[in-house]
Write a protein that holds these residues in place. Structure first.
Motif, short mmCIF file in Angstrom:
data_model
loop_
_atom_site.label_atom_id
_atom_site.label_comp_id
_atom_site.label_asym_id
_atom_site.label_seq_id
_atom_site.Cartn_x
_atom_site.Cartn_y
_atom_site.Cartn_z
N GLY A 38 64.48 74.70 33.07
CA GLY A 38 65.82 75.27 33.75
C GLY A 38 65.27 76.53 34.57
N VAL A 39 64.54 77.30 33.91
CA VAL A 39 63.91 78.53 34.85
C VAL A 39 63.27 77.97 35.99
CG1 VAL A 39 62.16 80.11 34.82
CG2 VAL A 39 63.83 79.95 32.91
N GLU A 40 62.49 76.69 35.92
CA GLU A 40 61.91 76.43 37.11
C GLU A 40 62.89 75.77 38.35
OE1 GLU A 40 58.77 77.15 37.86
OE2 GLU A 40 58.72 78.16 36.04
N LEU A 41 63.86 75.10 37.69
CA LEU A 41 64.75 74.55 38.54
C LEU A 41 65.65 75.82 39.36
CD1 LEU A 41 66.41 71.67 36.42
CD2 LEU A 41 65.32 71.38 38.73
N LEU A 42 65.94 76.98 38.59
CA LEU A 42 66.73 77.99 39.18
C LEU A 42 65.75 78.64 40.06
CD1 LEU A 42 68.63 79.25 36.20
CD2 LEU A 42 69.61 78.72 38.29
N LYS A 43 64.59 78.87 39.73
CA LYS A 43 63.67 79.40 40.96
C LYS A 43 63.70 78.52 41.95
CE LYS A 43 60.70 82.08 37.78
NZ LYS A 43 59.20 82.52 37.28
N ALA A 44 63.78 77.41 42.05
CA ALA A 44 63.54 76.67 43.34
C ALA A 44 64.80 76.32 43.96
CB ALA A 44 62.93 75.09 42.68
N ASN A 45 65.86 76.46 43.11
CA ASN A 45 67.25 76.10 43.87
C ASN A 45 68.16 77.54 44.20
OD1 ASN A 45 66.74 73.31 43.94
ND2 ASN A 45 67.64 73.14 41.74
N SER A 46 67.76 78.70 43.66
CA SER A 46 68.67 79.73 43.79
C SER A 46 68.48 80.19 45.44
CB SER A 46 68.04 80.99 43.21
OG SER A 46 68.23 80.90 41.77
N PRO A 47 69.49 80.84 45.66
CA PRO A 47 69.44 81.27 47.22
C PRO A 47 68.19 82.15 47.42
CG PRO A 47 71.63 81.42 46.32
CD PRO A 47 70.78 81.15 45.16
N LYS A 48 67.72 82.05 48.77
CA LYS A 48 66.55 83.24 49.03
C LYS A 48 67.03 84.01 50.31
CE LYS A 48 63.31 80.20 46.82
NZ LYS A 48 64.33 79.20 46.22
N SER A 49 67.01 85.20 50.17
CA SER A 49 67.22 85.82 51.48
C SER A 49 65.91 85.78 52.31
CB SER A 49 67.32 87.51 51.17
OG SER A 49 66.23 88.01 50.44
N PRO A 50 66.36 86.22 53.82
CA PRO A 50 65.37 85.73 54.69
C PRO A 50 63.91 86.69 54.21
CG PRO A 50 67.29 86.17 55.79
CD PRO A 50 67.54 86.28 54.20
N GLY A 51 64.19 88.04 53.60
CA GLY A 51 63.17 88.70 53.59
C GLY A 51 62.18 88.65 52.36
N GLY A 52 62.48 87.59 51.60
CA GLY A 52 61.91 87.44 50.30
C GLY A 52 62.30 86.53 49.49
N GLY A 53 62.39 86.33 48.21
CA GLY A 53 62.94 85.58 47.28
C GLY A 53 62.93 86.18 45.82
N LYS A 54 63.45 87.43 45.93
CA LYS A 54 63.07 88.44 44.71
C LYS A 54 64.07 87.98 43.71
CE LYS A 54 61.43 92.16 46.85
NZ LYS A 54 61.68 93.91 47.33
N TYR A 55 65.52 87.41 44.14
CA TYR A 55 66.27 86.86 43.21
C TYR A 55 65.92 85.64 42.51
CZ TYR A 55 70.76 84.76 41.62
OH TYR A 55 71.71 84.23 41.01
N ALA A 56 65.62 84.69 43.43
CA ALA A 56 65.06 83.62 42.59
C ALA A 56 63.94 83.79 41.77
CB ALA A 56 64.86 82.49 43.96
N ALA A 57 63.06 84.60 42.24
CA ALA A 57 61.75 84.70 41.28
C ALA A 57 62.14 85.40 40.09
CB ALA A 57 60.60 85.56 42.20
N SER A 58 63.04 86.07 40.04
CA SER A 58 63.57 86.98 38.67
C SER A 58 64.02 86.05 37.53
CB SER A 58 64.42 87.96 38.89
OG SER A 58 63.84 88.77 39.82
N TRP A 59 64.14 84.77 37.56
CA TRP A 59 64.71 83.93 36.55
C TRP A 59 63.75 83.94 35.26
CZ3 TRP A 59 69.61 83.11 36.08
CH2 TRP A 59 70.57 82.85 37.36
N ASP A 60 64.12 83.75 34.24
CA ASP A 60 63.28 83.66 32.91
C ASP A 60 64.10 83.49 31.71
OD1 ASP A 60 61.02 83.98 31.64
OD2 ASP A 60 60.92 86.05 31.44
N TYR A 61 63.68 83.25 30.71
CA TYR A 61 64.30 82.70 29.60
C TYR A 61 63.74 83.75 28.35
CZ TYR A 61 60.52 79.86 27.80
OH TYR A 61 59.10 79.32 27.27
N LYS A 62 64.47 83.94 27.50
CA LYS A 62 64.09 84.80 26.34
C LYS A 62 64.81 84.06 24.89
CE LYS A 62 67.74 88.30 26.76
NZ LYS A 62 68.12 89.54 26.94
N LYS A 63 64.02 84.32 23.78
CA LYS A 63 64.62 83.64 22.62
C LYS A 63 65.32 84.61 21.88
CE LYS A 63 63.53 81.13 18.41
NZ LYS A 63 62.74 80.19 17.60
N VAL A 64 66.54 84.57 21.54
CA VAL A 64 67.57 85.48 20.82
C VAL A 64 67.77 84.77 19.63
CG1 VAL A 64 69.60 87.12 20.71
CG2 VAL A 64 67.97 86.83 22.91
#
Length: 121
Positions: A38-64
């Motif tokens: 799911g994290v990989e899919l979100l990184k690939a499919n998230s909107p990316k701004s023209p200047g980078g892709g910081k939003y898309a690159a910030s996806w991760d998962y954690k165990k709670v």
């Protein structure tokens, strides 16, 4: 051959405890794999701004506890605004850029299928 009822009950309890432990381990393995996918899919499919892709690159998962939670580590405030759209300062609206819901549905279905396959082995 006769079986003592106490030993039958003990053997059933032991067998069920082993099955429960194996099932719990399988659920944990499948959940982590699906969260990672799911994290990989979100990184690939998230909107990316023209200047980078910081939003898309910030996806991760954690165990709670026993749950795996997929989240955006650095830009979590943007997830709702991008997914649902929002009002502009000077009027009008920014249209939604749906990217989380499709991944959520895919991850849920993948989890069900993987778990069904894993438990039938």
């Amino acid at each position: 051959m006769s079986i003592n009822i106490e030993s039958l009950a003990a053997e059933l309890n032991r067998t069920l405890a082993i099955y429960a432990r194996q099932t719990e381990e399988k659920v944990d393995v499948v959940a982590e794999k699906v969260a990672s996918d799911g994290v990989e899919l979100l990184k690939a499919n998230s909107p990316k701004s023209p200047g980078g892709g910081k939003y898309a690159a910030s996806w991760d998962y954690k165990k709670v506890g026993k749950k795996f939670i997929i989240h955006n580590k650095k830009h979590y405030r943007l997830t709702h605004l991008l997914e649902k759209g929002h009002a502009k300062v000077n009027g009008g609206r920014v249209s939604a850029r749906v990217h989380i819901a499709p991944v959520e549905n895919r991850v849920i279905n993948e989890f069900k299928e993987e778990l069904r396959r894993g438990l039938s082995e």
